[in-house]
Scaffold this motif. Structure first.
Motif, short mmCIF file in Angstrom:
data_model
loop_
_atom_site.label_atom_id
_atom_site.label_comp_id
_atom_site.label_asym_id
_atom_site.label_seq_id
_atom_site.Cartn_x
_atom_site.Cartn_y
_atom_site.Cartn_z
N MET A 158 7.67 -21.20 8.28
CA MET A 158 6.80 -21.87 9.25
C MET A 158 6.08 -23.07 8.64
SD MET A 158 7.25 -20.04 12.05
CE MET A 158 5.87 -20.40 13.09
N GLY A 159 6.74 -23.75 7.68
CA GLY A 159 6.18 -24.96 7.08
C GLY A 159 5.09 -24.74 6.06
N LYS A 160 4.96 -23.54 5.52
CA LYS A 160 3.95 -23.23 4.51
C LYS A 160 4.60 -22.52 3.33
CE LYS A 160 0.98 -24.97 7.21
NZ LYS A 160 0.84 -26.39 7.04
N LEU A 161 4.00 -22.65 2.14
CA LEU A 161 4.54 -22.05 0.92
C LEU A 161 3.87 -20.71 0.65
CD1 LEU A 161 4.63 -25.12 -1.47
CD2 LEU A 161 6.35 -24.35 0.17
N TRP A 162 4.69 -19.75 0.27
CA TRP A 162 4.22 -18.39 0.00
C TRP A 162 4.88 -17.86 -1.27
CZ3 TRP A 162 0.99 -15.92 3.64
CH2 TRP A 162 0.83 -16.61 4.84
N THR A 163 4.26 -16.84 -1.84
CA THR A 163 4.86 -16.11 -2.95
C THR A 163 4.66 -14.63 -2.69
OG1 THR A 163 4.98 -15.93 -5.35
CG2 THR A 163 2.80 -16.15 -4.43
N LYS A 164 5.55 -13.84 -3.25
CA LYS A 164 5.45 -12.39 -3.12
C LYS A 164 6.06 -11.76 -4.35
CE LYS A 164 6.55 -8.55 -0.13
NZ LYS A 164 7.04 -8.10 1.14
N SER A 165 5.44 -10.74 -4.85
CA SER A 165 5.92 -10.04 -6.02
C SER A 165 7.25 -9.37 -5.72
CB SER A 165 4.90 -8.99 -6.46
OG SER A 165 5.44 -8.18 -7.47
N ALA A 166 8.13 -9.37 -6.68
CA ALA A 166 9.42 -8.70 -6.51
C ALA A 166 9.24 -7.19 -6.36
CB ALA A 166 10.32 -9.01 -7.71
N SER A 167 8.12 -6.67 -6.83
CA SER A 167 7.86 -5.23 -6.73
C SER A 167 7.24 -4.83 -5.40
CB SER A 167 6.98 -4.78 -7.89
OG SER A 167 5.72 -5.44 -7.83
N GLY A 168 7.00 -5.81 -4.52
CA GLY A 168 6.44 -5.50 -3.20
C GLY A 168 5.03 -6.03 -3.03
#
Length: 76
Positions: free
Chosen positions: A5-15
């Motif tokens: 949706m036009g925004k940058l995000w990060t998420k841990s590979a572990s959840g």
């Protein structure tokens, strides 16, 4: 690291929950990691400013403007 949706995000590979990396109102797209994993480069877009290549640290601190349509036009 991902864009939605036009925004940058990060998420841990572990959840866990995703975390937004930026707080701007412009459209942000095409994020990519630097080879050393310390920096993220991405395109920020506004209709007024057009596209700009921006950088930020992996921790989310936005760095200086790397390039813009104006800068690139002046280089020609």
């Amino acid at each position: 690291l991902f864009e939605t949706m036009g925004k940058l995000w990060t998420k841990s590979a572990s959840g866990g929950a995703a975390k937004r990396l930026t707080s701007g109102t412009e459209i942000e797209a095409y994020p990519t990691w630097s080879r050393d994993g310390k920096t993220i480069a991405y395109v920020a877009w506004t209709d007024k400013g057009l596209g700009e290549i921006r950088t930020m640290s992996a921790s989310g601190v936005v760095g200086p403007l790397a390039a813009s349509a104006t800068i690139l036009a002046e280089m020609r």
